[in-house]
Design an enzyme around this catalytic site. Sequence first.
Site, PDB file in Angstrom:
ATOM      1  N   HIS A  83      -2.814   3.066  -4.697  1.00 30.53           N
ATOM      2  CA  HIS A  83      -2.220   2.632  -3.433  1.00 30.53           C
ATOM      3  C   HIS A  83      -0.810   2.080  -3.664  1.00 30.53           C
ATOM      4  CE1 HIS A  83      -5.634   3.396  -0.827  1.00 30.53           C
ATOM      5  NE2 HIS A  83      -6.439   2.795  -1.684  1.00 30.53           N
ATOM      6  N   GLU A 138      -9.761   2.749  -5.624  1.00 29.61           N
ATOM      7  CA  GLU A 138      -9.300   4.094  -5.287  1.00 29.61           C
ATOM      8  C   GLU A 138      -8.057   4.529  -6.069  1.00 29.61           C
ATOM      9  OE1 GLU A 138     -10.966   4.253  -0.734  1.00 29.61           O
ATOM     10  OE2 GLU A 138      -8.974   3.393  -0.984  1.00 29.61           O
ATOM     11  N   ASP A 189       0.848  -1.197   0.000  1.00 30.48           N
ATOM     12  CA  ASP A 189       0.000   0.000   0.000  1.00 30.48           C
ATOM     13  C   ASP A 189       0.881   1.244   0.000  1.00 30.48           C
ATOM     14  OD1 ASP A 189      -2.320   1.799   0.404  1.00 30.48           O
ATOM     15  OD2 ASP A 189      -3.360  -0.070   0.878  1.00 30.48           O
TER      16      ASP A 189
END
Length: 496
Positions: A232, A296, A172
């Site tokens: 990420h 995302e 991440d």
Amino acid sequence: MAIIPLPQQIEWKSGFYTLQADVRIFIDSTIQSPTDLGDYLADSLRDNIQCTLSVEDASEKPKQNCISLGLEEGNEKLGEEGYELSIHEEWIQLTAWKPAGLFYGIQTLRQIASHSENGQIPCVQIRDVPQYPWRGVLLDCARHFLDKEFIKRYIDLSAHHKLNRLHLHLTDDQGWRIEIKKYPELTKVGAYRKDGDGVYGDFYTQEDLREIVEYAEKRFVTIIPEFEMPGHASAAIASYPHLSCRGESIPVQTKWGIFADVFCPGKESTFEFLEGVLDEITQIFPSEFIHIGGDEAPRDRWKECPHCQKRMRENDFQQEDELQGYLIKRIAEFLASKNRRLIGWDEILDVGGLPDTAVVQSWRGMKGAIRAAQLHHDVISSPNQYVYFDYPQDEQQQKSKPNWMRMTPIETVYQFQPTPPELSAEDSRRVWGAECTMWTEHAPQEKIDEQLFPRICAFSETVWSPGEGRDWDHFQERLQSHLKRLDRMGVNYYRP
Ligand code: ACM
Ligand code: ZN
């Protein structure tokens, strides 16, 4: 008598069986199982009866003073994971069609035995088959590193609740946690972030991960690795800046959130990297399914990147979203060449051209699960309003959490249905099950027990036990006894 998750059929009888030191365990030595189930049962019962039962080959089965474990050919109705457990006054019989069924029968017997007084356990007849084949937990070891021993402990705790998938979120923005031999900077640079005046970080060697995989296999748990792309990705880009559109150096992030620098799908060198990493991931993890994230991912950089724009022109793409579709398609093909399939978060439904074989994990509620199943994708349900266990479970806990986190009491979890009622009977078959998630931005390792427990007990019942006749009052009663077991197992569950 509290069994969690509740078995499909259970009939208590009069009378007792007495577990004592001279009871023998019989198991057919020809059973092919990743774990030696006779020894595993003896180990599991040791705490209850303060001695280790002997384990013998089943060629002579006396039907008295013994626990007999056996596979029953022809009992396909029990499936890969079902079992039948009969506790008689003279002996205990556990049968299954496959070894995993014996393993789950042992978990049930452990729970029954944990209530015993002087080794006396009540006679019962149980037939038990799980409702869903995919019963998972996600542990985020990227935002906070989780020790190898802690992960093994969670494999045991998950398996005891008859859960069979452990999804490790390994990469991440705030940390890269998996050793990749071809790209050593990932763990030299990407595994560490600034933390006040010091640094925070750590990573798993490939040897550590192989050890975890093997430990899990012995407990019938499959490890699902997740490598996030295209978003990420700050920790990877901090290690190799050429992976982003701008190619500029960025830090491993120290704040939580969503970051603009993501992998550049315009450059071929990005694909060389992604495939190089996945190649090693597939060598470490035998799972058929590899998670590639997909959630995302901002498009800001792609809009201004000459490489990305060139890729769009060449492919006649109208929107940047299609660049993510392009990336997913190439990665799915690469994984297919290694006989693996891709899982992604539900955003991958929005980017066009999703390969039929892609599995969709729905997290933004259940909308993704419904859409994916209707488009004939296989589905894992992880709706944030039911099974995000980083969220607070009551008002007290909410005070120490960010405002945007929705309160998720255990009673809400207990109402969760992995299959959305909107689906037709045929589309419903696409829903393989569910995963609860333990994101660690606001919960380092020492807080995880109190976030997951006791909600994970309710979760286990939503994926294992039949959906009909679920009874909250009955569950609460059983949970009271189960908490005493968790105390003995050293679980620091949430106490309001
Ligand atoms: C997610 O919670 N962003 C999958
Ligand atoms: Zn780019």
